[in-house]
Write a protein that holds these residues in place. Structure first.
Motif, short mmCIF file in Angstrom:
data_model
loop_
_atom_site.label_atom_id
_atom_site.label_comp_id
_atom_site.label_asym_id
_atom_site.label_seq_id
_atom_site.Cartn_x
_atom_site.Cartn_y
_atom_site.Cartn_z
N LYS A 282 -111.07 -25.47 -66.75
CA LYS A 282 -111.00 -24.02 -66.92
C LYS A 282 -110.82 -23.61 -68.39
O LYS A 282 -110.79 -22.42 -68.70
CB LYS A 282 -109.84 -23.45 -66.10
N GLY A 283 -110.67 -24.58 -69.28
CA GLY A 283 -110.43 -24.25 -70.68
C GLY A 283 -109.03 -23.73 -70.95
O GLY A 283 -108.80 -23.04 -71.94
N LEU A 284 -108.08 -24.06 -70.08
CA LEU A 284 -106.69 -23.62 -70.26
C LEU A 284 -105.92 -24.65 -71.08
O LEU A 284 -106.27 -25.82 -71.13
CB LEU A 284 -106.02 -23.45 -68.90
N THR A 285 -104.85 -24.19 -71.70
CA THR A 285 -104.03 -25.11 -72.48
C THR A 285 -103.37 -26.16 -71.57
O THR A 285 -103.03 -25.88 -70.42
CB THR A 285 -102.93 -24.35 -73.26
N THR A 286 -103.21 -27.34 -72.10
CA THR A 286 -102.41 -28.37 -71.43
C THR A 286 -101.16 -28.70 -72.22
O THR A 286 -100.39 -29.56 -71.81
CB THR A 286 -103.24 -29.66 -71.26
N LEU B 266 -94.14 -30.44 -63.72
CA LEU B 266 -94.19 -30.47 -65.18
C LEU B 266 -93.15 -31.41 -65.75
O LEU B 266 -93.09 -31.61 -66.96
CB LEU B 266 -93.98 -29.06 -65.75
N ILE B 267 -92.32 -31.98 -64.89
CA ILE B 267 -91.29 -32.92 -65.32
C ILE B 267 -91.65 -34.32 -64.82
O ILE B 267 -92.31 -34.47 -63.78
CB ILE B 267 -89.90 -32.53 -64.80
N LEU B 268 -91.24 -35.31 -65.57
CA LEU B 268 -91.44 -36.69 -65.13
C LEU B 268 -90.26 -37.53 -65.60
O LEU B 268 -89.48 -37.13 -66.47
CB LEU B 268 -92.77 -37.25 -65.63
N ARG B 269 -90.15 -38.68 -65.00
CA ARG B 269 -89.19 -39.69 -65.44
C ARG B 269 -89.92 -41.02 -65.55
O ARG B 269 -90.58 -41.45 -64.60
CB ARG B 269 -88.01 -39.81 -64.49
N ALA B 270 -89.80 -41.63 -66.72
CA ALA B 270 -90.41 -42.94 -66.94
C ALA B 270 -89.66 -43.98 -66.13
O ALA B 270 -88.43 -44.09 -66.26
CB ALA B 270 -90.38 -43.29 -68.41
N PRO B 271 -90.33 -44.76 -65.29
CA PRO B 271 -89.63 -45.83 -64.57
C PRO B 271 -88.89 -46.75 -65.53
O PRO B 271 -89.45 -47.22 -66.52
CB PRO B 271 -90.78 -46.55 -63.86
N GLY B 272 -87.61 -46.96 -65.25
CA GLY B 272 -86.78 -47.77 -66.12
C GLY B 272 -86.26 -47.04 -67.34
O GLY B 272 -85.48 -47.60 -68.12
N GLY B 273 -86.68 -45.78 -67.53
CA GLY B 273 -86.26 -45.02 -68.70
C GLY B 273 -87.12 -45.32 -69.91
O GLY B 273 -87.88 -46.28 -69.95
N VAL B 274 -86.99 -44.47 -70.93
CA VAL B 274 -87.86 -44.60 -72.11
C VAL B 274 -87.42 -45.70 -73.06
O VAL B 274 -88.23 -46.26 -73.80
CB VAL B 274 -87.95 -43.26 -72.86
N LYS C 103 -96.28 -34.29 -74.52
CA LYS C 103 -96.30 -32.86 -74.79
C LYS C 103 -97.70 -32.29 -74.69
O LYS C 103 -97.90 -31.19 -74.17
CB LYS C 103 -95.70 -32.59 -76.17
N ALA C 104 -98.68 -33.04 -75.19
CA ALA C 104 -100.07 -32.57 -75.14
C ALA C 104 -100.59 -32.44 -73.72
O ALA C 104 -101.54 -31.69 -73.47
CB ALA C 104 -100.96 -33.51 -75.94
N SER C 105 -99.97 -33.16 -72.78
CA SER C 105 -100.36 -33.08 -71.38
C SER C 105 -99.43 -32.20 -70.55
O SER C 105 -99.52 -32.19 -69.32
CB SER C 105 -100.42 -34.49 -70.78
N GLY C 106 -98.53 -31.48 -71.21
CA GLY C 106 -97.68 -30.53 -70.51
C GLY C 106 -96.55 -31.14 -69.72
O GLY C 106 -96.09 -30.56 -68.73
N TYR C 107 -96.06 -32.30 -70.13
CA TYR C 107 -94.96 -32.96 -69.43
C TYR C 107 -93.68 -32.94 -70.27
O TYR C 107 -93.73 -33.01 -71.50
CB TYR C 107 -95.29 -34.43 -69.16
N VAL C 108 -92.55 -32.92 -69.58
CA VAL C 108 -91.25 -33.13 -70.22
C VAL C 108 -90.55 -34.26 -69.48
O VAL C 108 -90.41 -34.21 -68.25
CB VAL C 108 -90.38 -31.86 -70.21
N GLU C 109 -90.12 -35.27 -70.22
CA GLU C 109 -89.45 -36.44 -69.63
C GLU C 109 -87.94 -36.31 -69.78
O GLU C 109 -87.44 -35.87 -70.82
CB GLU C 109 -89.94 -37.71 -70.34
#
Length: 312
Positions: A96-100, A206-214, A227-233
């Motif tokens: 759709k040409g929307l921001t991510t 819009l939220i995620l958790r990295a398995p095992g932590g970052v 951030k470019a894909s619209g996620y916050v960890e």
């Protein structure tokens, strides 16, 4: 004449009754719609129609959740108890040409908030039991789900959503070897899981958790890619240790959380790591007492959103 009047009166009463029934059905439909019940994905109306929706900002239904506007402009919120979702998958946004790109957001600063988080579900035994306990105690939590388990138990995922808990992305199958070869590999797993969640609920997290932590898994390249894909960890600053290899029991989890929430790092925002998948029956046993202790310490209960403070 009397017969005609009676027939006319009967028809009039029937018409009024139909109007009354139609009104009742309409009100019922409105009450049952929104974030409190799973939705099908909306049809593709093109970039023109979606851009007009962004101007009015797609918001919530009765504060059950917030749906991100097309340009993410409505995400700066002040209520840590309201889940946040996107109506589009990343592939739909691109088409759709929307921001991510996730905008810079100011974390919540007020109050003493605890975030109960449960990883690796949903399953069909422990997750429903946890949901029962949360409902009994009037508490909401955050469930970081895997795509694999969402596929197996879509009805439980629907219940999590319908009961106004937050849902986060926890990869497809928790396989470190696939996840951490590169940011692209990591995001590919997240997008796959988003598509599954969206197919069940009509929204994506819009939220995620990295398995095992970052720590030990992310390099500096991961944060800008997310951030470019619209996620916050979000990782955690309080651990129940309910996944420890030495088979701990419920009282261990209670003691761990009780002690760690007295530490300065958890004074304002305590993000607690627990699990809700198979093999975590002791977590279920511990949860009522954990909730009681946290309430006694003066915490209110929030759900993780893009505005949730980072744990460190």
């Amino acid at each position: 004449m009397a017969r005609k009047r009676n027939e006319a009166d009967g028809k009039s009463r029937g018409y009024r009754l139909c109007l009354l029934l139609a009104g009742i059905l309409l009100v019922s439909a409105v009450l049952l719609s929104g974030c409190g019940a799973p939705k099908a994905a909306e049809p593709d109306g093109g970039a023109e129609s979606s851009s007009s929706a962004s101007e009015t900002a797609a918001v919530d239904d009765g504060d059950a959740c917030v749906i991100a506007a097309d340009d993410f402009s409505n995400l700066q919120l002040s209520d840590p108890t309201v889940p946040v979702y996107d109506r589009y998958t990343l592939s739909e946004r691109r088409a759709k040409g929307l921001t991510t790109v996730m905008p810079d957001l100011t974390p919540y600063k007020e109050g003493k908030v605890v975030y109960l988080t449960f990883d690796d579900g949903p399953d069909d035994k422990n997750t429903p039991a946890i949901l029962d306990i949360l409902k009994e105690n009037g508490v909401h939590a955050t469930f970081y789900v895997t795509g694999q388990h969402a596929e197996l138990h879509p009805d439980v995922l629907q219940r999590i959503y319908a009961e106004h808990h937050a849902i986060g992305n926890h990869s497809y199958d928790h396989d470190y070897k696939k996840l951490y070869t590169s940011p692209d590999a990591f995001l590919s797993e997240m997008e796959r899981t988003d598509e599954i969640i969206h197919g069940i609920l009509g929204v994506r997290p819009l939220i995620l958790r990295a398995p095992g932590g970052v720590i030990g898994h992310f390099t500096k390249a991961y944060e800008p890619a997310l951030k470019a894909s619209g996620y916050v960890e979000h990782d955690w600053n309080v651990s129940s240790a309910d996944a420890a290899p030495n088979h701990p029991v419920a009282q261990d989890f209670i003691d761990n959380i009780d002690g760690q929430t007295d530490q300065p790092v958890a004074a304002h925002a305590a993000i607690i790591l627990m699990h809700c998948s198979e093999g975590h029956e002791e977590t279920v046993k511990a949860l009522p007492e954990i909730i009681r202790i946290l309430k006694a310490k003066g915490y209110t209960f929030g759900v993780v959103t893009p505005m949730t403070p980072q744990p460190w």
